[in-house]
Design a protein around this motif. Structure first.
Motif, PDB file in Angstrom:
ATOM      1  N   ALA A 255       4.665  10.847  -0.403  1.00 47.69           N
ATOM      2  CA  ALA A 255       5.472  11.094  -1.591  1.00 47.69           C
ATOM      3  C   ALA A 255       5.762   9.783  -2.327  1.00 47.69           C
ATOM      4  N   GLU A 256       6.040   8.728  -1.554  1.00 50.72           N
ATOM      5  CA  GLU A 256       6.280   7.425  -2.173  1.00 50.72           C
ATOM      6  C   GLU A 256       5.021   6.917  -2.866  1.00 50.72           C
ATOM      7  N   LEU A 257       3.873   7.126  -2.218  1.00 51.59           N
ATOM      8  CA  LEU A 257       2.610   6.693  -2.812  1.00 51.59           C
ATOM      9  C   LEU A 257       2.324   7.470  -4.093  1.00 51.59           C
ATOM     10  N   THR A 258       2.616   8.768  -4.091  1.00 53.22           N
ATOM     11  CA  THR A 258       2.418   9.584  -5.291  1.00 53.22           C
ATOM     12  C   THR A 258       3.260   9.053  -6.449  1.00 53.22           C
ATOM     13  N   ALA A 259       4.514   8.689  -6.132  1.00 54.91           N
ATOM     14  CA  ALA A 259       5.399   8.131  -7.161  1.00 54.91           C
ATOM     15  C   ALA A 259       4.844   6.805  -7.680  1.00 54.91           C
ATOM     16  N   ARG A 260       4.323   6.001  -6.763  1.00 53.53           N
ATOM     17  CA  ARG A 260       3.740   4.718  -7.170  1.00 53.53           C
ATOM     18  C   ARG A 260       2.523   4.933  -8.079  1.00 53.53           C
ATOM     19  N   LYS A 261       1.710   5.929  -7.748  1.00 54.96           N
ATOM     20  CA  LYS A 261       0.521   6.202  -8.558  1.00 54.96           C
ATOM     21  C   LYS A 261       0.911   6.669  -9.953  1.00 54.96           C
ATOM     22  N   GLN A 262       1.960   7.486 -10.039  1.00 52.47           N
ATOM     23  CA  GLN A 262       2.434   7.916 -11.352  1.00 52.47           C
ATOM     24  C   GLN A 262       2.942   6.725 -12.151  1.00 52.47           C
ATOM     25  N   GLN A 263       3.641   5.829 -11.449  1.00 55.27           N
ATOM     26  CA  GLN A 263       4.133   4.610 -12.089  1.00 55.27           C
ATOM     27  C   GLN A 263       2.958   3.753 -12.556  1.00 55.27           C
ATOM     28  N   TYR A 264       1.920   3.681 -11.726  1.00 52.58           N
ATOM     29  CA  TYR A 264       0.723   2.913 -12.062  1.00 52.58           C
ATOM     30  C   TYR A 264       0.049   3.461 -13.317  1.00 52.58           C
ATOM     31  N   GLU A 265      -0.047   4.792 -13.412  1.00 44.27           N
ATOM     32  CA  GLU A 265      -0.680   5.413 -14.565  1.00 44.27           C
ATOM     33  C   GLU A 265       0.079   5.094 -15.855  1.00 44.27           C
ATOM     34  N   ILE A 266       1.406   5.120 -15.774  1.00 42.16           N
ATOM     35  CA  ILE A 266       2.231   4.782 -16.943  1.00 42.16           C
ATOM     36  C   ILE A 266       2.024   3.319 -17.329  1.00 42.16           C
ATOM     37  N   TYR A 267       2.032   2.451 -16.306  1.00 42.51           N
ATOM     38  CA  TYR A 267       1.868   1.021 -16.518  1.00 42.51           C
ATOM     39  C   TYR A 267       0.481   0.730 -17.095  1.00 42.51           C
ATOM     40  N   CYS A 268      -0.527   1.409 -16.546  1.00 42.82           N
ATOM     41  CA  CYS A 268      -1.898   1.234 -16.999  1.00 42.82           C
ATOM     42  C   CYS A 268      -2.032   1.663 -18.464  1.00 42.82           C
TER      43      CYS A 268
ATOM     44  N   ASP B  83      -5.322  -4.990 -11.372  1.00 43.92           N
ATOM     45  CA  ASP B  83      -5.937  -5.156 -10.045  1.00 43.92           C
ATOM     46  C   ASP B  83      -4.873  -5.229  -8.959  1.00 43.92           C
ATOM     47  N   THR B  84      -3.800  -5.960  -9.250  1.00 44.39           N
ATOM     48  CA  THR B  84      -2.718  -6.107  -8.270  1.00 44.39           C
ATOM     49  C   THR B  84      -2.061  -4.767  -7.987  1.00 44.39           C
ATOM     50  N   PHE B  85      -1.749  -4.025  -9.032  1.00 41.57           N
ATOM     51  CA  PHE B  85      -1.089  -2.730  -8.873  1.00 41.57           C
ATOM     52  C   PHE B  85      -2.028  -1.727  -8.215  1.00 41.57           C
ATOM     53  N   GLU B  86      -3.299  -1.756  -8.614  1.00 43.09           N
ATOM     54  CA  GLU B  86      -4.281  -0.827  -8.065  1.00 43.09           C
ATOM     55  C   GLU B  86      -4.447  -1.030  -6.566  1.00 43.09           C
ATOM     56  N   LYS B  87      -4.353  -2.271  -6.124  1.00 42.69           N
ATOM     57  CA  LYS B  87      -4.488  -2.572  -4.698  1.00 42.69           C
ATOM     58  C   LYS B  87      -3.344  -1.954  -3.899  1.00 42.69           C
ATOM     59  N   ILE B  88      -2.168  -1.964  -4.480  1.00 39.33           N
ATOM     60  CA  ILE B  88      -0.990  -1.407  -3.800  1.00 39.33           C
ATOM     61  C   ILE B  88      -1.142   0.092  -3.582  1.00 39.33           C
ATOM     62  N   VAL B  89      -1.686   0.793  -4.582  1.00 35.69           N
ATOM     63  CA  VAL B  89      -1.714   2.256  -4.509  1.00 35.69           C
ATOM     64  C   VAL B  89      -3.018   2.818  -3.956  1.00 35.69           C
ATOM     65  N   ASN B  90      -4.110   2.036  -3.933  1.00 37.06           N
ATOM     66  CA  ASN B  90      -5.394   2.606  -3.525  1.00 37.06           C
ATOM     67  C   ASN B  90      -6.106   1.885  -2.388  1.00 37.06           C
ATOM     68  N   ASP B  91      -5.733   0.655  -2.091  1.00 36.38           N
ATOM     69  CA  ASP B  91      -6.451  -0.101  -1.060  1.00 36.38           C
ATOM     70  C   ASP B  91      -6.102   0.421   0.329  1.00 36.38           C
ATOM     71  N   LEU B  92      -7.114   0.894   1.070  1.00 37.63           N
ATOM     72  CA  LEU B  92      -6.888   1.456   2.403  1.00 37.63           C
ATOM     73  C   LEU B  92      -6.640   0.393   3.466  1.00 37.63           C
ATOM     74  N   THR B  93      -6.802  -0.882   3.108  1.00 37.04           N
ATOM     75  CA  THR B  93      -6.627  -1.938   4.102  1.00 37.04           C
ATOM     76  C   THR B  93      -5.241  -2.565   4.065  1.00 37.04           C
ATOM     77  N   GLU B  94      -4.452  -2.230   3.043  1.00 44.21           N
ATOM     78  CA  GLU B  94      -3.112  -2.806   2.975  1.00 44.21           C
ATOM     79  C   GLU B  94      -2.202  -1.903   2.153  1.00 44.21           C
ATOM     80  N   GLY B  95      -0.905  -2.213   2.159  1.00 40.41           N
ATOM     81  CA  GLY B  95       0.041  -1.426   1.374  1.00 40.41           C
ATOM     82  C   GLY B  95       0.256  -0.026   1.923  1.00 40.41           C
ATOM     83  N   LEU B  96       0.748   0.850   1.076  1.00 44.47           N
ATOM     84  CA  LEU B  96       1.075   2.218   1.481  1.00 44.47           C
ATOM     85  C   LEU B  96      -0.133   3.001   2.000  1.00 44.47           C
TER      86      LEU B  96
END
Length: 385
Positions: free
Chosen positions: A168-181, A346-359
């Protein structure tokens, strides 16, 4: 001795009985619950479901022939062609009849225990045949006393709840990312700091080639199709023939998708030479001049571009044409501004999509932990009759 061991020692010290799933469940064909119109809208109330990865295809305003599932009376929907399944505890309609709606014989088995057991079977199929009656319902599973089932469910649900919170937190982050993008990639229509150019002026276009007859299990090349792009590379098909070679920094775009799909105009940036081959209905775009356009900036601009998504009428499959794509207008600010935007995204995308780090990495670790304990808790010796 832990609680589970105490319960097993008390209620089933000599093992547990195994039953075929068909003896423990009831199923219903979903024909009466099929949605009449696929004109979905997020403002409507009733979700339209599939048992596959997408799960909620959209929302309908149809109020007749709705399946009334609740938290007290939940169901499991089962994809009759792939073996995928989902837990449902809310009202719904379905897209097609290619599923079964499963309930449990609660005298013998808890439906939530059944749900965890089905996950532990790890069953999938790519055969195009109905599975529930002919195969899946014949699988034998351990059925301990209800007291043991309830304790196992409580433990496994706790693991799932932790994963759900992170998701759920990741979903919220992705929505935030889309707005930011969207904010970073929105430019004035006129101004000294940006020029608008047709895509054909800044990039070359080519189509892919059909690979359907060349798919193998151990191929050397990854076939880039819409499924590969829509799952961010998680679903792969392989080929030993590179019918349509790709090079690093090629931008690939999905040209065809089902109504209201999420793959139309979705892009993928090639990260390595001699690794991929391009399938049909995917186009490759190569920038003409790197001195005026950053390839990663163009990737972000093109990915699910609104000028292209507008072609989706929500009824028929959308097939983008070459000119549809090449005629869209691309904002071209200075290279310095492009690079700054790319760095931030790139920084934000790594937080929400990178399987090696972050959420994503933490969710993956929790899921592995759940699967480990699920297998451990659901492994029983069979009682000798």
């Amino acid at each position: 001795m832990n609680k589970i061991e105490e319960l097993i020692e008390k209620y089933c010290p000599n093992g547990v009985e195994f039953y075929p799933i068909e003896k423990l469940t009831f199923y219903e064909q979903p024909s009466r619950y099929i949605v009449e119109s696929t004109k979905y809208d997020n403002s409507f109330n009733i979700p339209v479901l599939t048992a596959g990865q997408t799960f909620i295809l959209g929302y309908t305003n149809e109020t007749e022939n709705v399946y009334h599932a609740t938290k007290v009376s939940p169901v499991i929907i089962f994809d009759d062609f792939t073996g995928a399944f989902k837990w449902v505890d809310f009202d719904f309609k379905v897209k097609s009849s290619a599923m079964k709606i499963i309930t449990a014989n609660e005298k013998l088995i808890s439906i939530r225990y059944l749900y965890h057991i089905m996950g532990n079977l790890n069953f999938t199929s790519d055969e195009h045949k109905r599975l529930w009656i002919s195969l899946y319902s014949q699988f034998k599973i351990p059925v301990p006393p209800k007291q043991v089932q309830e304790e196992i469910v409580q433990i496994l649900d706790n693991f799932m709840e932790l994963t759900a919170e992170l998701t759920a937190e990741l979903t919220a982050r992705k929505q935030q990312y889309e707005i930011y993008c969207d904010k970073l990639l929105t430019f004035p229509e006129e101004g000294q700091n940006v020029q608008w150019l047709p895509l054909r002026d800044v990039a070359n276009f080519r189509n892919g080639i059909g690979h359907e007859k060349n798919i193998v299990n151990d191929g050397k090349y990854i076939v880039v199709n819409s499924k590969f792009i829509s799952t961010n590379g998680l679903v792969k098909k392989l080929s030993n023939q590179q019918l349509s070679p790709l090079n690093i920094n090629d931008i690939l775009m999905v040209m065809s998708d089902l109504p209201n799909g999420k793959a139309l105009a979705k892009c993928f940036l090639v990260d390595q030479n001699n690794k991929y081959t391009l399938n049909q209905r995917i186009c490759a775009l190569k920038i003409k001049n790197s001195r005026i356009l950053n390839v990663k900036f163009l990737f972000y601009i093109l990915n699910r571009n609104k000028q292209l998504i507008k072609y989706d009428n929500g009824v028929d499959q959308t097939n983008l044409k070459k000119d549809d794509i090449l005629n869209i207008l691309i904002p071209v600010p200075s290279l310095q501004i492009q690079e700054q935007i790319v760095e931030k995204l790139d920084t934000f995308e790594k937080i929400v999509n990178d399987l090696t780090e972050g959420l994503p990495a933490e969710i993956k670790a929790r899921q592995k932990q759940y699967e480990y304990y699920r297998n451990k808790l659901l492994s029983f010796k069979e009682k000798k009759v």
